[in-house]
Design a protein around this motif. Structure first.
Motif, short mmCIF file in Angstrom:
data_model
loop_
_atom_site.label_atom_id
_atom_site.label_comp_id
_atom_site.label_asym_id
_atom_site.label_seq_id
_atom_site.Cartn_x
_atom_site.Cartn_y
_atom_site.Cartn_z
N ASN A 346 -58.21 -33.94 49.86
CA ASN A 346 -58.18 -32.79 50.77
C ASN A 346 -59.09 -33.06 51.95
O ASN A 346 -60.30 -32.82 51.88
CB ASN A 346 -58.62 -31.53 50.02
CG ASN A 346 -58.49 -30.28 50.86
OD1 ASN A 346 -57.73 -30.24 51.82
ND2 ASN A 346 -59.23 -29.24 50.49
N HIS A 347 -58.51 -33.59 53.03
CA HIS A 347 -59.30 -33.95 54.21
C HIS A 347 -58.62 -33.41 55.47
O HIS A 347 -57.40 -33.22 55.49
CB HIS A 347 -59.46 -35.47 54.29
CG HIS A 347 -60.21 -36.05 53.14
ND1 HIS A 347 -59.59 -36.66 52.07
CD2 HIS A 347 -61.55 -36.09 52.88
CE1 HIS A 347 -60.50 -37.07 51.20
NE2 HIS A 347 -61.68 -36.74 51.66
N PRO A 348 -59.39 -33.18 56.52
CA PRO A 348 -58.79 -32.68 57.76
C PRO A 348 -57.72 -33.62 58.28
O PRO A 348 -57.84 -34.85 58.20
CB PRO A 348 -59.99 -32.61 58.72
CG PRO A 348 -61.18 -32.52 57.83
CD PRO A 348 -60.85 -33.33 56.62
N HIS A 349 -56.67 -33.05 58.84
CA HIS A 349 -55.60 -33.85 59.44
C HIS A 349 -54.98 -33.03 60.57
O HIS A 349 -55.10 -31.81 60.61
CB HIS A 349 -54.55 -34.26 58.41
CG HIS A 349 -54.02 -33.14 57.57
ND1 HIS A 349 -54.73 -32.55 56.54
CD2 HIS A 349 -52.82 -32.49 57.60
CE1 HIS A 349 -54.01 -31.61 55.96
NE2 HIS A 349 -52.85 -31.53 56.60
N THR A 350 -54.32 -33.71 61.48
CA THR A 350 -53.91 -33.08 62.73
C THR A 350 -52.46 -32.62 62.75
O THR A 350 -52.09 -31.80 63.58
CB THR A 350 -54.12 -34.05 63.90
OG1 THR A 350 -53.36 -35.25 63.67
CG2 THR A 350 -55.59 -34.41 64.05
N ILE A 351 -51.63 -33.14 61.84
CA ILE A 351 -50.21 -32.82 61.83
C ILE A 351 -49.87 -32.19 60.48
O ILE A 351 -50.15 -32.78 59.43
CB ILE A 351 -49.34 -34.06 62.06
CG1 ILE A 351 -49.70 -34.71 63.40
CG2 ILE A 351 -47.85 -33.71 62.03
CD1 ILE A 351 -49.01 -36.04 63.65
N ARG A 352 -49.27 -31.02 60.51
CA ARG A 352 -48.92 -30.34 59.27
C ARG A 352 -48.02 -31.24 58.41
O ARG A 352 -47.01 -31.79 58.88
CB ARG A 352 -48.20 -29.02 59.57
CG ARG A 352 -47.95 -28.15 58.33
CD ARG A 352 -47.02 -27.01 58.65
NE ARG A 352 -47.56 -26.06 59.60
CZ ARG A 352 -48.07 -24.87 59.28
NH1 ARG A 352 -48.13 -24.51 58.01
NH2 ARG A 352 -48.51 -24.07 60.22
N GLY A 353 -48.37 -31.39 57.15
CA GLY A 353 -47.56 -32.17 56.22
C GLY A 353 -47.81 -33.66 56.23
O GLY A 353 -47.20 -34.39 55.46
N VAL A 354 -48.71 -34.12 57.12
CA VAL A 354 -48.95 -35.57 57.26
C VAL A 354 -50.45 -35.82 57.13
O VAL A 354 -51.21 -35.54 58.05
CB VAL A 354 -48.44 -36.09 58.62
CG1 VAL A 354 -48.67 -37.59 58.73
CG2 VAL A 354 -46.97 -35.76 58.82
N THR A 355 -50.86 -36.33 55.98
CA THR A 355 -52.28 -36.62 55.77
C THR A 355 -52.53 -38.13 55.83
O THR A 355 -51.62 -38.94 55.76
CB THR A 355 -52.77 -36.06 54.43
OG1 THR A 355 -52.06 -36.68 53.35
CG2 THR A 355 -52.56 -34.56 54.36
#
Length: 499
Positions: A346-355
């Motif tokens: 569970n880490h920050p990411h910029t695009i929904r659904g794409v980690t």
């Protein structure tokens, strides 16, 4: 990531060439015009790495969800996953369970590409040393797949050559477990000799000598060849790996392919190239509405939820717990919701659904704990060396050293340490199978089930368990051969206990 992952369908497109009117037999599976140059061979090998993404993304079903580590956020409003996904959690698997069929076919599909590429490498027209490296990478991954297959299914079909026509597949029969392990050991022996200890940064994620040695040690430990496992795993300790100071950094995408990482499956987020991961979207609670995955209105799948038993396994002040799981979350109304979830991915990411999270398959803490286990079993009790390996892992977690244990209590301590150190990394099922007889495993899991049924980790909304839920029999240590595979190949036998 883009250096080692290529969409597999590209192989077919390139192999067809520009002369699309020059037809070949449509029943022939292997194209002959590809794999000759180094770029073509590299593309084929990268395609094999690419297939690992899909296989590893669903492996939680078969290595965590089926165990005492995790359960589900029970979905009272949608019972459509009951016969398939929930079947693994509740030990209701049968030969028609779709997820078992998917597991079986996805591994064999990748083996097709591995065997095809291996068969073409000898005739390729580039540097012999690089060809040997590529062969080592492919044989390492083949060994990994066959280790999975033999653990999941026992006797399995062995295929090491490409199929030329579909009808050839119908002639294969399951082979004894010892023969499967002979293939695994042979492939790993070649890989250890062929693979480098390290790569440059652009090739991070490729299989290394350390990965091959670690997998070999795991296989030897599984086969109770303790002396051999010790010798193999000690070699890994000389290759420069080390534990990271901060346990949370092991999983942080900002620290990919770090000093503790021996082999991790590569994913690349923050773009739309199709190489991202999405583990937290599967593992976050249902109805979490952007409170766990921080996009407006975003819910999770509610799968692979840490069980109450797993949460209770952590000792007080274990620094790993907070990095590994959360016992709940505050919703958008600032109300505490006591539904736990896995936090490692569970880490920050910029695009929904794409980690951007990689998946750790082999890491140095695993090596240290395997060494502690093997030494204890080989010496019929823990030596100082075994304590040193075990306590190194505990020290990082902020826990006191262990001492004064006999063989049985040390064995239990290592199994416990593996559970919390490697939680949610797809080790638990194989650890339980390795350390318990089928009968003991059935007793162990049924005892866990009785507690979970009496106090479910997540609310069931008044929906009762079915009569067969959480009833584990010794034969279920192996999965069934999928019914559709037996329909198309009548020579395939079924595992005991299944139709």
């Amino acid at each position: 990531m883009k250096n080692i992952v290529v969409i597999v369908v590209t192989l077919c497109l390139v192999a067809c060439g520009d002369d699309f009117l020059n037809k070949t037999d449509p029943a022939t599976l292997v194209a002959s015009g590809f794999y000759k140059t180094e770029p073509q061979a590299r593309q084929a090998v990268n395609g094999v790495y690419g297939q690992l993404q899909g296989i590893i993304s669903s492996q939680w079903l078969y290595n965590e969800f089926i165990t005492d580590n995790t359960t589900l956020h029970f979905n009272t409003g949608d019972r459509g996953q009951g016969p398939d996904t929930e079947a693994l959690e509740f030990w209701q698997v049968n030969s028609g369970t779709l997820n078992i069929a998917t597991l079986y076919s996805s591994i064999y599909l990748s083996l097709v590409n591995i065997n095809t590429t291996l068969s073409k490498l000898p005739a390729a027209t580039f540097d012999a040393a690089l060809k040997k490296q590529y062969e080592g990478e492919l044989r390492f991954i083949r060994a990994y797949y066959y280790f999975l297959l033999v653990q999941y299914f026992g006797e399995v079909i062995i295929i090491t050559e490409p199929l030329v026509t579909p009808s050839e597949a119908y002639a294969y029969e399951r082979q004894p477990v010892d023969q499967v392990y002979e293939l695994v050991l042979g492939d790993l022996g070649f890989a250890i000799d062929a693979l480098p200890a390290t790569y440059d940064a652009a090739s991070a994620g490729r299989a290394t000598q350390g990965a091959a040695l670690t997998l070999l040690g795991k296989v030897q430990l599984t086969r109770k060849e303790y002396s051999a496992a010790i010798t193999t795993l000690r070699r890994v300790t000389t290759l420069g790996y080390s534990l990271l100071t901060d346990y949370a950094d092991v999983f942080d995408p900002q620290h990919k392919n770090h000093a503790e990482s021996i082999w991790e499956i590569q994913f690349q987020g923050d773009n739309t190239q199709g190489e991202g991961s999405n583990f937290i979207y599967t593992f976050a609670p249902l109805y979490s509405d952007g409170s766990v995955i921080h996009f407006p209105g975003q819910n999770g799948g509610g799968w692979n939820i840490p069980s109450r038993d797993m949460i209770a396994a952590y000792e007080p002040d274990d620094l790993r717990k907070d990095a590994s799981l959360k016992e709940g979350y505050y919703n958008q109304s600032d109300v505490w919701v006591p539904v736990p979830f896995i936090n490692k991915y569970n880490h920050p990411h910029t695009i929904r659904g794409v980690t951007n999270d990689n998946w750790p398959v082999l890491r140095y803490a695993d090596v240290l704990l395997m060494l502690a286990e093997a030494i204890n079993e080989d010496a019929k009790g823990p030596t100082q060396e075994a304590y040193d390996y075990l306590n190194a892992v505990r020290d990082r977690a902020g826990l006191d050293d262990l001492s004064g244990l006999d063989e049985v209590s040390f064995r239990a301590a290592v199994l416990h340490e593996r559970r919390v150190e490697l939680a949610f990394e797809n080790h638990r099922w194989f650890d339980l199978k390795r350390t318990k007889t089928p009968e003991a495993l059935a007793e162990f899991l049924n005892a866990y089930a009785a507690v979970e049924k009496s106090n479910p980790t997540t609310d069931r909304g008044g929906i009762p368990y079915t009569p067969g839920d959480y009833q584990f029999s010794p034969y279920e240590v192996l999965f069934p051969i999928p019914a559709n595979e037996r329909r198309i190949n009548t020579k395939l036998s079924q595992n005991t206990g299944y139709n």
